[in-house]
Design an enzyme around this catalytic site. Structure first.
Site, mmCIF file in Angstrom:
data_model
loop_
_atom_site.group_PDB
_atom_site.id
_atom_site.type_symbol
_atom_site.label_atom_id
_atom_site.label_comp_id
_atom_site.label_asym_id
_atom_site.label_seq_id
_atom_site.Cartn_x
_atom_site.Cartn_y
_atom_site.Cartn_z
ATOM 1 N N CYS A 2 3.949 -4.586 18.647
ATOM 2 C CA CYS A 2 4.842 -4.171 19.723
ATOM 3 C C CYS A 2 5.386 -5.367 20.494
ATOM 4 O O CYS A 2 4.720 -6.386 20.638
ATOM 5 C CB CYS A 2 4.165 -3.247 20.739
ATOM 6 S SG CYS A 2 3.275 -1.891 19.982
ATOM 7 N N GLU A 480 0.412 -12.774 -4.706
ATOM 8 C CA GLU A 480 1.579 -12.794 -3.815
ATOM 9 C C GLU A 480 2.714 -11.919 -4.370
ATOM 10 O O GLU A 480 3.360 -11.173 -3.628
ATOM 11 C CB GLU A 480 2.037 -14.256 -3.635
ATOM 12 C CG GLU A 480 3.414 -14.477 -3.052
ATOM 13 C CD GLU A 480 3.575 -14.009 -1.610
ATOM 14 O OE1 GLU A 480 2.622 -13.440 -1.050
ATOM 15 O OE2 GLU A 480 4.680 -14.161 -1.074
ATOM 16 N N LYS A 484 4.257 -8.782 -2.397
ATOM 17 C CA LYS A 484 5.693 -8.741 -2.076
ATOM 18 C C LYS A 484 6.316 -7.450 -2.589
ATOM 19 O O LYS A 484 7.073 -6.799 -1.888
ATOM 20 C CB LYS A 484 6.343 -9.972 -2.710
ATOM 21 C CG LYS A 484 7.488 -10.543 -1.987
ATOM 22 C CD LYS A 484 7.177 -11.727 -1.104
ATOM 23 C CE LYS A 484 6.280 -11.385 0.045
ATOM 24 N NZ LYS A 484 5.896 -12.507 0.830
ATOM 25 N N HIS A 503 -12.172 -7.062 -17.815
ATOM 26 C CA HIS A 503 -13.381 -6.556 -17.151
ATOM 27 C C HIS A 503 -13.117 -5.240 -16.418
ATOM 28 O O HIS A 503 -13.900 -4.848 -15.555
ATOM 29 C CB HIS A 503 -13.931 -7.613 -16.194
ATOM 30 C CG HIS A 503 -14.336 -8.873 -16.906
ATOM 31 N ND1 HIS A 503 -15.444 -8.937 -17.719
ATOM 32 C CD2 HIS A 503 -13.741 -10.081 -16.982
ATOM 33 C CE1 HIS A 503 -15.531 -10.149 -18.245
ATOM 34 N NE2 HIS A 503 -14.503 -10.858 -17.812
HETATM 35 C C1 AGP Z 1 4.148 -11.372 4.056
HETATM 36 O O1 AGP Z 1 5.217 -11.003 3.261
HETATM 37 C C2 AGP Z 1 3.633 -10.350 4.948
HETATM 38 N N1 AGP Z 1 4.626 -9.724 5.725
HETATM 39 C C3 AGP Z 1 2.320 -10.608 5.657
HETATM 40 O O2 AGP Z 1 1.347 -10.554 4.685
HETATM 41 C C4 AGP Z 1 2.137 -11.903 6.485
HETATM 42 O O3 AGP Z 1 2.137 -13.014 5.648
HETATM 43 C C5 AGP Z 1 0.833 -11.812 7.279
HETATM 44 O O4 AGP Z 1 0.915 -10.713 8.157
HETATM 45 C C6 AGP Z 1 0.504 -13.061 8.032
HETATM 46 O O5 AGP Z 1 1.437 -13.322 9.040
HETATM 47 P P1 AGP Z 1 1.491 -14.720 9.746
HETATM 48 O O6 AGP Z 1 1.822 -15.737 8.723
HETATM 49 O O7 AGP Z 1 2.574 -14.579 10.784
HETATM 50 O O8 AGP Z 1 0.148 -14.971 10.352
#
Ligand code: AGP
Length: 608
Positions: A2, A480, A484, A503
């Site tokens: 928020c 990753e 994504k 596994h």
């Molecule tokens: C990434 O695509 C995500 N939206 C999410 O995993 C993000 O990397 C994570 O919330 C960490 O955020 P930050 O790098 O602002 O700490």
């Protein structure tokens, strides 16, 4: 999460509150609302969904007043409905809140005994009602807040406004950031300095356990015991300009395309480009040569960047590395060597779990280094040394350019550590630095495959489940890629270490299952390709991300190949991050999702 904002002004505030909320929409976009105080009393407008819905509502039903508060919500307690949107109002009180009031049920039970009942399902309303009860028992708004704060458990950034008090806002911080902005005859409050940048660059950050009484031209800050606290005023460098999409349909696409430039810009800070060596400008409070262990902690994509770094530091600097998701790390309470190093990675610098992990490590006597993009964030301010990622504001919720910037810095640090520890000779280090210097050009070349990746994504968008495989330092890129895809296309995806497939997960493979194999040429490629053939033999649809050598090696039975430029294996994870970004992006576009603001997510995750 928020975003919250407040203004005590001399001019009408409604439009400015909405403008400030637009700059905070990255914190949540389930619903939004503002409340103002005018000669007709407290009034509010709230709307479900994106901020534009609130703006449209205000166009038809404007709000007057030169004092007001606003909120953009990421729902925690209670659905994303207008009734649960902030500001919450009770009696003479209006409040906006970021965080979670963990004991709200106890508070509501107590309030019910006195006939105070909530009208929403939120935790926040318990605060509005508690302050109201205090006021109705005869104390001033200020005393009411002061009496209420010690009763609250959990995390909060709170801003209160009161009927009959057009010169007063009260704010409190515990676990959720709050910045006070100083204007001429006006004062502002916001979740960050970026929200306030159009109004002022004069910022005072509230620290944990601070609460503040704000009147025109003045802020008085106290701790929860009522002691007066001095907090410095600083000049913020947050830009008043709002990022735009340029010629791109989405911020995510723009940010993917910025990477040749952002990686180059980031590397220019960490490398001596003429001398082709690593050159850290930051004064390090620790010595890489003396470290016995490195701890890395982060969340989401930043955590995967940390996982890649583990491979680099262990291989090129022979430095043992523990990497953990911050939400687990903080509660595991791991023993940490005194004077050791904890590296936290965060684009926003506000992620609640990462911040809590940082604080735990600092308490254990660790040096804290932070890779952050937002240099005025709480994580940046609480770290002993900052490695800025310098890639400019990242707007899309899915992280792209921040990831490749993080990886570029981590690679540079691994080389610096390798040299300091006598593991890398000058010529070894030079070869790795050269690979980094060539990276921006290779990313540009990679981006030329977008058309092909878009074609492949059309089929991918029909899948129900997708597997990503990688081995060694490409394993985190498989993770990753899956993250994504999940976050923006809503297609279920999992990343696996290629050798783990047999596994268990191989049981999932059938003709319906696309399997994306990330295997540019390195000493492990052959093994990964064997795992790939195991999948192909069971009917899985293979999409192979590799270079020309891998393509030649892969042989028959591959459904699609995405060809990467041939690079030094050291930088292959950074380059391979780009095709997995593009695959997710185009799949999401085919699915017709809200790419930049996917459902249920927020850019900055400031709750546990
Ligand atoms: C990434 O695509 C995500 N939206 C999410 O995993 C993000 O990397 C994570 O919330 C960490 O955020 P930050 O790098 O602002 O700490």
């Amino acid at each position: 999460m928020c975003g919250i904002v407040g203004i005590i002004g001399v001019e009408p505030v409604a439009d400015r509150l909405v403008d400030a909320l637009r700059r905070l929409e990255y914190r949540g976009y389930d619903s939004a609302g503002i409340a103002t105080l005018s000669s007709s009393g407290l009034d509010r407008r709230r709307a479900e969904g994106k901020l534009n819905n609130l703006a449209s509502k205000l166009a038809g039903e404007p709000l007057e007043g030169t004092i007001g508060i606003g909120h953009t919500r990421w729902a925690t307690h209670g659905g994303a409905t207008e009734g649960n949107a902030h500001p919450h109002m009770a009696g003479k009180v209006a409040v906006v809140h970021n965080g979670i009031i963990e004991n709200f049920k106890d508070l509501l039970e107590d309030l019910a005994r006195d006939g105070y009942f909530p009208s929403s399902q939120t935790d926040t309303e318990s605060v509005a009602l508690w302050v109201t009860r205090e006021i109705e028992r005869g104390v001033s708004p200020r005393e009411a807040v002061e009496n209420t704060l010690p009763k609250l458990r959990g995390t909060f950034g709170l801003v209160f406004m009161f009927a009959g008090e057009d010169q007063l806002l009260i704010a409190a911080r515990q676990g959720s950031p709050l910045a006070v902005g100083h204007g001429t005859n006006e004062m502002y409050l916001g979740s960050d300095a970026f929200a306030l940048a159009p109004f002022t660059n004069q910022i005072t950050y509230l620290e944990e356990g601070d609460w503040a009484v704000i009147t025109p031209g003045k802020v008085e800050i106290f701790d929860f015991d009522g002691n007066h606290i001095e907090r410095a005023r600083q000049v913020s460098s947050a830009s008043a300009a709002l990022a735009d999409k340029g010629n791109h349909r989405h911020f995510m696409s723009k940010e993917i395309y910025e990477q040749p430039e952002t990686v180059s810009h980031t590397l220019a800070h960490y490398l001596d480009l003429a001398g082709e060596t690593v050159k850290l400008r930051e004064a390090l409070p620790f010595d890489f040569a003396k470290l016995s262990r490195l701890t890395i902690t982060a969340c989401g994509t930043a955590f995967y960047a940390g996982l890649v770094a583990k491979y680099w530091f262990e291989r090129y600097a022979r430095l043992p590395v523990d990497v953990d998701v911050a939400s687990e790390f903080r509660y595991r309470e791991p023993p940490l060597p005194k004077d050791g190093l904890t590296l936290v990675i965060s684009q926003s610098g506000e992620t609640a779990d990462t911040l809590a992990a940082l604080r735990y490590a600092a308490k254990e006597g660790q040096h804290i280094a932070a890779l952050v993009n937002v240099q005025e964030s709480t994580i940046a301010r609480e770290s002993h040394v900052i490695f800025p990622t310098l890639c400019g504001p990242e707007i899309a919720v899915a992280s792209t350019k921040a990831t490749t910037a993080q990886l570029s810095i981590l690679a540079s640090l691994a080389i610096a550590a390798g040299q300091a520890r006598g593991v890398l000779s000058p010529s070894d280090a030079h070869a790795l630095v050269r690979a980094l210097i060539e990276l921006p050009r290779n990313i540009s070349e990679m981006l030329r495959s977008e058309g092909r990746i878009e074609e492949i994504s059309r089929n991918l968008s029909r899948a129900k489940d997708v597997l990503y495989l990688g081995r060694g330092q490409l394993y985190p890129i498989a993770l990753e890629g899956a993250l994504k895809l999940k976050e923006i296309s809503y297609i279920h995806a999992e990343g696996y270490a290629a050798g783990e497939l047999k596994h268990g997960p191989i049981a999932l493979v059938n003709e319906e299952m696309p399997v994306i194999v990330v295997a540019p040429s390195d000493e492990l490629m052959e093994k990964t390709l064997s795992n790939m053939h195991e999948v192909a033999a069971r009917g899985g649809k293979i999409i192979l991300i590799t270079d020309a050598e891998g393509k030649a090696e892969a042989g028959a039975g591959i459904d699609d190949i995405i060809e990467m430029p041939r690079v030094h294996p050291f930088v292959a994870p950074i380059l391979a991050a780009v095709p997995v970004q593009l695959l997710a992006y185009h799949t999401a576009v085919f699915m017709g999702t809200d790419v930049d603001q996917p459902r249920n997510l927020a850019k900055s995750v400031t709750v546990e």
